[in-house]
Design a protein around this motif. Structure first.
Motif, PDB file in Angstrom:
ATOM      1  N   THR A  37      39.619  37.216  -7.767  1.00  0.00           N
ATOM      2  CA  THR A  37      39.563  38.669  -7.610  1.00  0.00           C
ATOM      3  C   THR A  37      38.144  39.131  -7.292  1.00  0.00           C
ATOM      4  OG1 THR A  37      41.451  39.054  -9.084  1.00  0.00           O
ATOM      5  CG2 THR A  37      39.904  40.884  -8.788  1.00  0.00           C
ATOM      6  N   LEU A  38      37.172  38.583  -7.997  1.00  0.00           N
ATOM      7  CA  LEU A  38      35.776  38.956  -7.762  1.00  0.00           C
ATOM      8  C   LEU A  38      35.310  38.515  -6.377  1.00  0.00           C
ATOM      9  CD1 LEU A  38      34.216  38.153 -11.244  1.00  0.00           C
ATOM     10  CD2 LEU A  38      34.614  40.422 -10.268  1.00  0.00           C
ATOM     11  N   TRP A  39      35.681  37.323  -5.979  1.00  0.00           N
ATOM     12  CA  TRP A  39      35.295  36.845  -4.646  1.00  0.00           C
ATOM     13  C   TRP A  39      35.918  37.724  -3.559  1.00  0.00           C
ATOM     14  CZ3 TRP A  39      35.938  30.785  -5.204  1.00  0.00           C
ATOM     15  CH2 TRP A  39      34.935  30.302  -6.049  1.00  0.00           C
TER      16      TRP A  39
ATOM     17  N   GLY B  20      32.264  42.361   4.095  1.00  0.00           N
ATOM     18  CA  GLY B  20      32.931  42.141   5.371  1.00  0.00           C
ATOM     19  C   GLY B  20      32.917  40.692   5.825  1.00  0.00           C
ATOM     20  N   ALA B  21      32.382  39.796   4.991  1.00  0.00           N
ATOM     21  CA  ALA B  21      32.316  38.377   5.350  1.00  0.00           C
ATOM     22  C   ALA B  21      33.649  37.714   5.012  1.00  0.00           C
ATOM     23  CB  ALA B  21      31.183  37.689   4.589  1.00  0.00           C
ATOM     24  N   GLU B  22      34.354  37.253   6.026  1.00  0.00           N
ATOM     25  CA  GLU B  22      35.661  36.640   5.795  1.00  0.00           C
ATOM     26  C   GLU B  22      35.554  35.191   5.358  1.00  0.00           C
ATOM     27  OE1 GLU B  22      38.040  37.159   9.258  1.00  0.00           O
ATOM     28  OE2 GLU B  22      38.058  39.361   9.112  1.00  0.00           O
ATOM     29  N   SER B  23      34.441  34.545   5.635  1.00  0.00           N
ATOM     30  CA  SER B  23      34.240  33.152   5.245  1.00  0.00           C
ATOM     31  C   SER B  23      32.747  32.922   5.028  1.00  0.00           C
ATOM     32  CB  SER B  23      34.779  32.200   6.315  1.00  0.00           C
ATOM     33  OG  SER B  23      34.095  32.401   7.549  1.00  0.00           O
ATOM     34  N   GLY B  24      32.409  31.726   4.589  1.00  0.00           N
ATOM     35  CA  GLY B  24      31.011  31.418   4.336  1.00  0.00           C
ATOM     36  C   GLY B  24      30.503  32.098   3.081  1.00  0.00           C
ATOM     37  N   PRO B  25      29.191  32.324   2.967  1.00  0.00           N
ATOM     38  CA  PRO B  25      28.639  32.987   1.782  1.00  0.00           C
ATOM     39  C   PRO B  25      29.339  34.308   1.503  1.00  0.00           C
ATOM     40  CG  PRO B  25      26.875  32.089   3.132  1.00  0.00           C
ATOM     41  CD  PRO B  25      28.138  31.932   3.928  1.00  0.00           C
ATOM     42  N   LEU B  26      29.400  34.676   0.234  1.00  0.00           N
ATOM     43  CA  LEU B  26      30.176  35.845  -0.169  1.00  0.00           C
ATOM     44  C   LEU B  26      29.679  37.131   0.466  1.00  0.00           C
ATOM     45  CD1 LEU B  26      30.629  35.056  -3.976  1.00  0.00           C
ATOM     46  CD2 LEU B  26      32.394  34.972  -2.200  1.00  0.00           C
TER      47      LEU B  26
ATOM     48  N   PRO C 131      43.793  25.060  -9.102  1.00  0.00           N
ATOM     49  CA  PRO C 131      44.536  25.816  -8.094  1.00  0.00           C
ATOM     50  C   PRO C 131      43.823  27.110  -7.684  1.00  0.00           C
ATOM     51  CG  PRO C 131      45.519  26.136 -10.261  1.00  0.00           C
ATOM     52  CD  PRO C 131      44.436  25.117 -10.434  1.00  0.00           C
ATOM     53  N   VAL C 132      43.437  27.173  -6.424  1.00  0.00           N
ATOM     54  CA  VAL C 132      42.928  28.405  -5.799  1.00  0.00           C
ATOM     55  C   VAL C 132      43.492  28.468  -4.392  1.00  0.00           C
ATOM     56  CG1 VAL C 132      40.780  28.502  -7.161  1.00  0.00           C
ATOM     57  CG2 VAL C 132      40.826  27.230  -4.995  1.00  0.00           C
ATOM     58  N   THR C 133      43.291  29.591  -3.741  1.00  0.00           N
ATOM     59  CA  THR C 133      43.776  29.721  -2.370  1.00  0.00           C
ATOM     60  C   THR C 133      43.026  28.754  -1.461  1.00  0.00           C
ATOM     61  OG1 THR C 133      42.161  31.414  -1.754  1.00  0.00           O
ATOM     62  CG2 THR C 133      44.244  32.163  -2.761  1.00  0.00           C
ATOM     63  N   GLU C 134      43.609  28.463  -0.324  1.00  0.00           N
ATOM     64  CA  GLU C 134      42.960  27.558   0.624  1.00  0.00           C
ATOM     65  C   GLU C 134      41.626  28.128   1.102  1.00  0.00           C
ATOM     66  OE1 GLU C 134      43.491  24.384   1.627  1.00  0.00           O
ATOM     67  OE2 GLU C 134      44.891  24.479  -0.065  1.00  0.00           O
ATOM     68  N   ALA C 135      41.586  29.437   1.306  1.00  0.00           N
ATOM     69  CA  ALA C 135      40.337  30.053   1.749  1.00  0.00           C
ATOM     70  C   ALA C 135      39.245  29.872   0.703  1.00  0.00           C
ATOM     71  CB  ALA C 135      40.553  31.538   2.032  1.00  0.00           C
ATOM     72  N   ASN C 136      39.597  30.020  -0.564  1.00  0.00           N
ATOM     73  CA  ASN C 136      38.597  29.855  -1.615  1.00  0.00           C
ATOM     74  C   ASN C 136      38.258  28.387  -1.850  1.00  0.00           C
ATOM     75  OD1 ASN C 136      38.022  32.540  -2.149  1.00  0.00           O
ATOM     76  ND2 ASN C 136      39.765  32.759  -3.530  1.00  0.00           N
ATOM     77  N   ARG C 137      39.204  27.504  -1.618  1.00  0.00           N
ATOM     78  CA  ARG C 137      38.882  26.074  -1.686  1.00  0.00           C
ATOM     79  C   ARG C 137      37.886  25.713  -0.576  1.00  0.00           C
ATOM     80  NH1 ARG C 137      40.839  22.108  -4.534  1.00  0.00           N
ATOM     81  NH2 ARG C 137      42.470  23.495  -5.314  1.00  0.00           N
ATOM     82  N   THR C 138      38.079  26.289   0.593  1.00  0.00           N
ATOM     83  CA  THR C 138      37.131  26.052   1.680  1.00  0.00           C
ATOM     84  C   THR C 138      35.744  26.575   1.311  1.00  0.00           C
ATOM     85  OG1 THR C 138      38.853  26.114   3.366  1.00  0.00           O
ATOM     86  CG2 THR C 138      36.611  26.565   4.097  1.00  0.00           C
ATOM     87  N   TYR C 139      35.690  27.753   0.694  1.00  0.00           N
ATOM     88  CA  TYR C 139      34.403  28.297   0.235  1.00  0.00           C
ATOM     89  C   TYR C 139      33.744  27.348  -0.772  1.00  0.00           C
ATOM     90  CZ  TYR C 139      31.186  31.291  -2.410  1.00  0.00           C
ATOM     91  OH  TYR C 139      30.074  31.809  -3.060  1.00  0.00           O
ATOM     92  N   CYS C 140      34.535  26.825  -1.702  1.00  0.00           N
ATOM     93  CA  CYS C 140      33.987  25.873  -2.676  1.00  0.00           C
ATOM     94  C   CYS C 140      33.433  24.630  -1.983  1.00  0.00           C
ATOM     95  CB  CYS C 140      35.068  25.464  -3.672  1.00  0.00           C
ATOM     96  SG  CYS C 140      35.577  26.780  -4.807  1.00  0.00           S
ATOM     97  N   MET C 141      34.181  24.111  -1.033  1.00  0.00           N
ATOM     98  CA  MET C 141      33.720  22.925  -0.318  1.00  0.00           C
ATOM     99  C   MET C 141      32.457  23.232   0.490  1.00  0.00           C
ATOM    100  SD  MET C 141      35.616  20.295  -1.056  1.00  0.00           S
ATOM    101  CE  MET C 141      35.463  19.135   0.301  1.00  0.00           C
ATOM    102  N   ASP C 142      32.381  24.430   1.039  1.00  0.00           N
ATOM    103  CA  ASP C 142      31.167  24.818   1.767  1.00  0.00           C
ATOM    104  C   ASP C 142      29.956  24.823   0.837  1.00  0.00           C
ATOM    105  OD1 ASP C 142      32.589  25.118   4.112  1.00  0.00           O
ATOM    106  OD2 ASP C 142      32.708  27.310   3.986  1.00  0.00           O
ATOM    107  N   LEU C 143      30.108  25.394  -0.353  1.00  0.00           N
ATOM    108  CA  LEU C 143      29.002  25.432  -1.305  1.00  0.00           C
ATOM    109  C   LEU C 143      28.553  24.025  -1.682  1.00  0.00           C
ATOM    110  CD1 LEU C 143      30.051  28.293  -3.769  1.00  0.00           C
ATOM    111  CD2 LEU C 143      28.317  28.398  -1.977  1.00  0.00           C
ATOM    112  N   LEU C 144      29.509  23.145  -1.934  1.00  0.00           N
ATOM    113  CA  LEU C 144      29.182  21.793  -2.406  1.00  0.00           C
ATOM    114  C   LEU C 144      28.716  20.891  -1.277  1.00  0.00           C
ATOM    115  CD1 LEU C 144      32.161  21.319  -4.879  1.00  0.00           C
ATOM    116  CD2 LEU C 144      29.826  22.039  -5.412  1.00  0.00           C
ATOM    117  N   SER C 145      29.048  21.244  -0.033  1.00  0.00           N
ATOM    118  CA  SER C 145      28.609  20.451   1.118  1.00  0.00           C
ATOM    119  C   SER C 145      27.196  20.795   1.551  1.00  0.00           C
ATOM    120  CB  SER C 145      29.567  20.665   2.296  1.00  0.00           C
ATOM    121  OG  SER C 145      30.872  20.239   1.977  1.00  0.00           O
ATOM    122  N   ASP C 146      26.652  21.866   1.021  1.00  0.00           N
ATOM    123  CA  ASP C 146      25.283  22.248   1.344  1.00  0.00           C
ATOM    124  C   ASP C 146      24.349  21.070   1.089  1.00  0.00           C
ATOM    125  OD1 ASP C 146      23.375  24.834   1.633  1.00  0.00           O
ATOM    126  OD2 ASP C 146      22.513  23.397   0.233  1.00  0.00           O
TER     127      ASP C 146
END
Length: 294
Positions: free
Chosen positions: A140-142, A150-156, A180-195
């Protein structure tokens, strides 16, 4: 003018990861000092920083000691106003502060049931009802942050900010326990950890062997899903292709083998962090790429 950052074990100290990213990701000068969370020396190691008693702790160039991650974040933003730690637009900045404050004070079930660890992805973990409530609140916060920015992906908030710093260990929990999270939020998590910085933090943490493992799970353990499954291995002797360490430029003394070639480093730490994740280190990949392409 250099800051002194005091941190705990990289594989497990979520707050230390936040403190390090505040400095590393925004190009602020610092020195790192390790505190013995699991060696029994924490109280003695922290004594010079009193009344700070937990990691991370920050000592400013003038000697001022700052404890607690949110206080560190605001202090660094105040001292480095052009570094971009907070979003530039007022509404986004206020929302980012809100998200960070709620992260610091909340999500007790998630933090208690899923201690951060960066070594494995566990299969078959069952989150509690309260942990699921925490995950719903995080999503919900994300979503609210993205509605503001207005950022649909990447950093919040479009550009990387302290909000992404504070939620990187949350992402590690979501991915490490396969929550369990949405695919979009899983992608955000993977982006953060792939940094690349987070990969480097993990690689440095992988140098240390823990027996017993601090947070065991009676579950199937899979390799961490970010970064390569390293094919590098330490070797006792050279000669190496390179004569100077790719990080320090000093003469080589310690060696690894990768794809049939031997590479040298100035000390075991430089070598071992590279063995853990060779692709996390641009100076090493540039060095081997230059040789392989010649």
């Amino acid at each position: 003018m250099t800051h002194d950052l005091f941190i705990g074990d990289r594989l497990f100290s979520s707050w230390s990861l936040r403190g390090w990213l505040m400095l590393e990701k925004f190009g602020l000068p610092y020195r790192t000092h390790m505190i013995g969370l699991y060696s029994g020396t924490m109280a003695a190691d922290m004594k010079p920083l009193a009344p700070a008693r937990l990691v991370p702790a920050l000592r400013l160039p003038d000697g001022t000691v700052v404890g607690e991650s949110l206080a560190m974040a605001e202090t660094l933003a105040e001292h480095h106003p052009d570094a971009g730690l907070w979003p530039t637009k007022p509404a986004a900045r206020a929302t980012a502060r809100w998200l960070c404050a709620e992260m610091v004070a909340g999500f007790i079930a998630l933090r208690g049931q899923c201690p951060m660890q960066l070594k494995y992805r566990w299969e078959g973990f069952t989150p509690s009802k309260d942990t699921l409530v925490d995950l719903q609140r995080i999503e919900t916060l994300w979503a609210h942050a993205r509605s503001i920015s207005g950022a649909e992906s990447g950093p919040l908030f479009g550009a990387y900010s302290l909000a992404d710093v504070f939620y990187t260990p949350v992402a590690a929990r979501i991915i490490g326990y396969d929550l369990p999270v949405t695919e979009a939020n899983r992608t955000y998590c993977m982006d953060l950890l792939s940094d690349i910085s987070v990969r480097q933090w993990r690689a440095m943490g992988m140098i240390i062997e823990y027996d017993p493992f601090p947070y065991p799970q009676n579950l199937t353990a899979h390799n961490w899903p970010i970064g390569e499954n390293s094919k590098a291995a330490t070797v006792s002797t050279g000669p190496s292709i390179n004569s100077a360490c790719p990080y320090s430029g000093k003469p080589v003394r310690d060696y690894l083998e990768l794809e049939g070639k031997v590479w040298g480093f100035c000390n075991p730490f430089c070598r071992n962090k590279t063995v853990a994740d060779p692709g996390a280190w641009p100076k090493f990949t540039a060095m081997i790429g230059g040789v392989n392409d010649s």
